[in-house]
Motif scaffolding. Sequence first.
Motif, PDB file in Angstrom:
ATOM      1  N   UNK A 145      20.067 -53.094   3.778  1.00  0.00           N
ATOM      2  CA  UNK A 145      20.776 -52.915   5.051  1.00  0.00           C
ATOM      3  C   UNK A 145      21.153 -54.258   5.669  1.00  0.00           C
ATOM      4  N   UNK A 146      20.337 -55.268   5.492  1.00  0.00           N
ATOM      5  CA  UNK A 146      20.668 -56.593   6.000  1.00  0.00           C
ATOM      6  C   UNK A 146      21.880 -57.158   5.268  1.00  0.00           C
ATOM      7  N   UNK A 147      21.917 -56.950   3.947  1.00  0.00           N
ATOM      8  CA  UNK A 147      23.042 -57.429   3.149  1.00  0.00           C
ATOM      9  C   UNK A 147      24.341 -56.761   3.605  1.00  0.00           C
ATOM     10  N   UNK A 148      24.280 -55.455   3.821  1.00  0.00           N
ATOM     11  CA  UNK A 148      25.476 -54.744   4.285  1.00  0.00           C
ATOM     12  C   UNK A 148      25.850 -55.201   5.688  1.00  0.00           C
ATOM     13  N   UNK A 149      24.850 -55.399   6.537  1.00  0.00           N
ATOM     14  CA  UNK A 149      25.131 -55.870   7.888  1.00  0.00           C
ATOM     15  C   UNK A 149      25.806 -57.228   7.902  1.00  0.00           C
ATOM     16  N   UNK A 150      25.334 -58.128   7.046  1.00  0.00           N
ATOM     17  CA  UNK A 150      25.961 -59.454   6.954  1.00  0.00           C
ATOM     18  C   UNK A 150      27.392 -59.348   6.444  1.00  0.00           C
ATOM     19  N   UNK A 151      27.615 -58.449   5.497  1.00  0.00           N
ATOM     20  CA  UNK A 151      28.961 -58.236   4.971  1.00  0.00           C
ATOM     21  C   UNK A 151      29.873 -57.671   6.057  1.00  0.00           C
ATOM     22  N   UNK A 152      29.353 -56.708   6.820  1.00  0.00           N
ATOM     23  CA  UNK A 152      30.151 -56.086   7.882  1.00  0.00           C
ATOM     24  C   UNK A 152      30.575 -57.110   8.927  1.00  0.00           C
ATOM     25  N   UNK A 153      29.727 -58.111   9.164  1.00  0.00           N
ATOM     26  CA  UNK A 153      30.019 -59.116  10.187  1.00  0.00           C
ATOM     27  C   UNK A 153      31.229 -59.978   9.834  1.00  0.00           C
ATOM     28  N   UNK A 154      31.640 -59.934   8.581  1.00  0.00           N
ATOM     29  CA  UNK A 154      32.807 -60.702   8.143  1.00  0.00           C
ATOM     30  C   UNK A 154      34.123 -60.017   8.509  1.00  0.00           C
ATOM     31  N   UNK A 155      34.058 -58.774   8.983  1.00  0.00           N
ATOM     32  CA  UNK A 155      35.256 -57.970   9.188  1.00  0.00           C
ATOM     33  C   UNK A 155      35.333 -57.450  10.619  1.00  0.00           C
ATOM     34  N   UNK A 156      36.493 -56.938  10.963  1.00  0.00           N
ATOM     35  CA  UNK A 156      36.680 -56.354  12.287  1.00  0.00           C
ATOM     36  C   UNK A 156      35.769 -55.142  12.457  1.00  0.00           C
ATOM     37  N   UNK A 157      35.424 -54.856  13.692  1.00  0.00           N
ATOM     38  CA  UNK A 157      34.555 -53.718  13.982  1.00  0.00           C
ATOM     39  C   UNK A 157      35.147 -52.440  13.400  1.00  0.00           C
ATOM     40  N   UNK A 158      34.325 -51.677  12.708  1.00  0.00           N
ATOM     41  CA  UNK A 158      34.741 -50.395  12.151  1.00  0.00           C
ATOM     42  C   UNK A 158      35.218 -50.439  10.721  1.00  0.00           C
ATOM     43  N   UNK A 159      35.481 -51.635  10.184  1.00  0.00           N
ATOM     44  CA  UNK A 159      35.943 -51.665   8.795  1.00  0.00           C
ATOM     45  C   UNK A 159      34.807 -51.390   7.824  1.00  0.00           C
ATOM     46  N   UNK A 160      33.608 -51.836   8.158  1.00  0.00           N
ATOM     47  CA  UNK A 160      32.424 -51.576   7.337  1.00  0.00           C
ATOM     48  C   UNK A 160      31.392 -50.885   8.219  1.00  0.00           C
ATOM     49  N   UNK A 161      30.969 -49.688   7.805  1.00  0.00           N
ATOM     50  CA  UNK A 161      30.048 -48.876   8.590  1.00  0.00           C
ATOM     51  C   UNK A 161      28.839 -48.509   7.746  1.00  0.00           C
ATOM     52  N   UNK A 162      27.663 -48.493   8.377  1.00  0.00           N
ATOM     53  CA  UNK A 162      26.444 -48.053   7.704  1.00  0.00           C
ATOM     54  C   UNK A 162      25.944 -46.802   8.400  1.00  0.00           C
ATOM     55  N   UNK A 163      25.626 -45.777   7.604  1.00  0.00           N
ATOM     56  CA  UNK A 163      25.045 -44.549   8.140  1.00  0.00           C
ATOM     57  C   UNK A 163      23.749 -44.256   7.396  1.00  0.00           C
ATOM     58  N   UNK A 164      22.936 -43.400   7.958  1.00  0.00           N
ATOM     59  CA  UNK A 164      21.679 -43.008   7.319  1.00  0.00           C
ATOM     60  C   UNK A 164      21.937 -41.898   6.311  1.00  0.00           C
ATOM     61  N   UNK A 165      21.395 -42.056   5.110  1.00  0.00           N
ATOM     62  CA  UNK A 165      21.529 -41.034   4.081  1.00  0.00           C
ATOM     63  C   UNK A 165      20.510 -39.915   4.249  1.00  0.00           C
ATOM     64  N   UNK A 166      20.656 -38.845   3.485  1.00  0.00           N
ATOM     65  CA  UNK A 166      19.758 -37.691   3.607  1.00  0.00           C
ATOM     66  C   UNK A 166      18.418 -37.862   2.908  1.00  0.00           C
ATOM     67  N   UNK A 167      18.254 -38.941   2.128  1.00  0.00           N
ATOM     68  CA  UNK A 167      17.008 -39.236   1.406  1.00  0.00           C
ATOM     69  C   UNK A 167      16.614 -38.114   0.453  1.00  0.00           C
ATOM     70  N   UNK A 168      17.612 -37.643  -0.284  1.00  0.00           N
ATOM     71  CA  UNK A 168      17.381 -36.585  -1.272  1.00  0.00           C
ATOM     72  C   UNK A 168      18.006 -36.942  -2.617  1.00  0.00           C
ATOM     73  N   UNK A 169      18.174 -38.222  -2.903  1.00  0.00           N
ATOM     74  CA  UNK A 169      18.716 -38.644  -4.185  1.00  0.00           C
ATOM     75  C   UNK A 169      20.185 -39.002  -4.113  1.00  0.00           C
ATOM     76  N   UNK A 170      20.671 -39.607  -5.205  1.00  0.00           N
ATOM     77  CA  UNK A 170      22.013 -40.183  -5.214  1.00  0.00           C
ATOM     78  C   UNK A 170      23.110 -39.138  -5.062  1.00  0.00           C
TER      79      UNK A 170
END
Length: 310
Positions: A48-73
């Motif tokens: 999540x930190x890696x994705x957050x750092x990546x998102x910071x390189x772009x305008x708000x909303x271009x990269x979003x992180x959501x919580x998964x269902x934790x039931x496998x891929x």
Amino acid sequence: MPSSTVVILLASYNGAAFLPAQLDSIAAQSHRDWRLIVSDDGSSDATRQIVGDFAARYAAGQVTVIDGPRQGATRNFLHLVEQAPRGPALAFCDQDDVWYPEKLARAMAAIAPHDGPAHYAARTIICAEDLTELTPSRRFSRPFGFRNALIQACMAGNTAVFNPAAAAILQQGVGAAIAAGIESHDWWAYQLISGAGGLPIHDPEPVLSYRQHGRSEMGRNDTPRAMAKRLGQLFQGDYGSWLQANHRALDQSRHLLTAGNRDLLDRMQDALHKPGPLAAAMLGRLGLYRHTPAGTAAFYAAALAGRLRP
């Protein structure tokens, strides 16, 4: 969103070791009009930190992180389809591959001319963990379509891109897929889009480095060991269970299928309930096929032995 926008759906789970290379390859795409949604399935590493750092390189909303269902891929990818915005094209993305710079551009060029549903997939270069190239994935020569999709998953999910019409069909059918407990999101997508009369497009050119490692969710299927494992699944009942889950998902979305494909789905299900020799004969008359003669023969042998019966 503009018609050229593609929303990339990336399912992550403890992917810190390989995720930076994948994110960098997304950033390097020649097709610049993309958004990225990452569904993280409860990672305990730096994902999540890696994705957050990546998102910071772009305008708000271009990269979003959501919580998964934790039931496998598979469930995580279906969750992404549920959560994706309606309207744009969608692309599946694994956390450990590396896309070639023209990957999205090739896909968008292939699906753009089609008003009806279009589903793009492509070959890959199978690589070792350090991205040393091993071999190209298999090149398929038979047609792609519902009679193939019903019994074979061969539109690789890590390369898949869906035009807006195909994306809309996936989003209409995803609830049924979740309820059915399907085994494979890319197999389901191939079945549903082809069943709805959509166009499967398989690019013979490789578009990404498909990294193999100890935690690969699926892994390559072209080695003798892998093919033996899949043959074993045909006869051990796993495959028959997958067919039934797929049927439940498609049956609950039958309003999305063409009339001819609804009939084909029903006739296949009727055949699977018959004793082995009769099942094999009935399935044969439906013209179901896999992409290799050996694979098709194995399917009918499993049906003959009664291993596909619910």
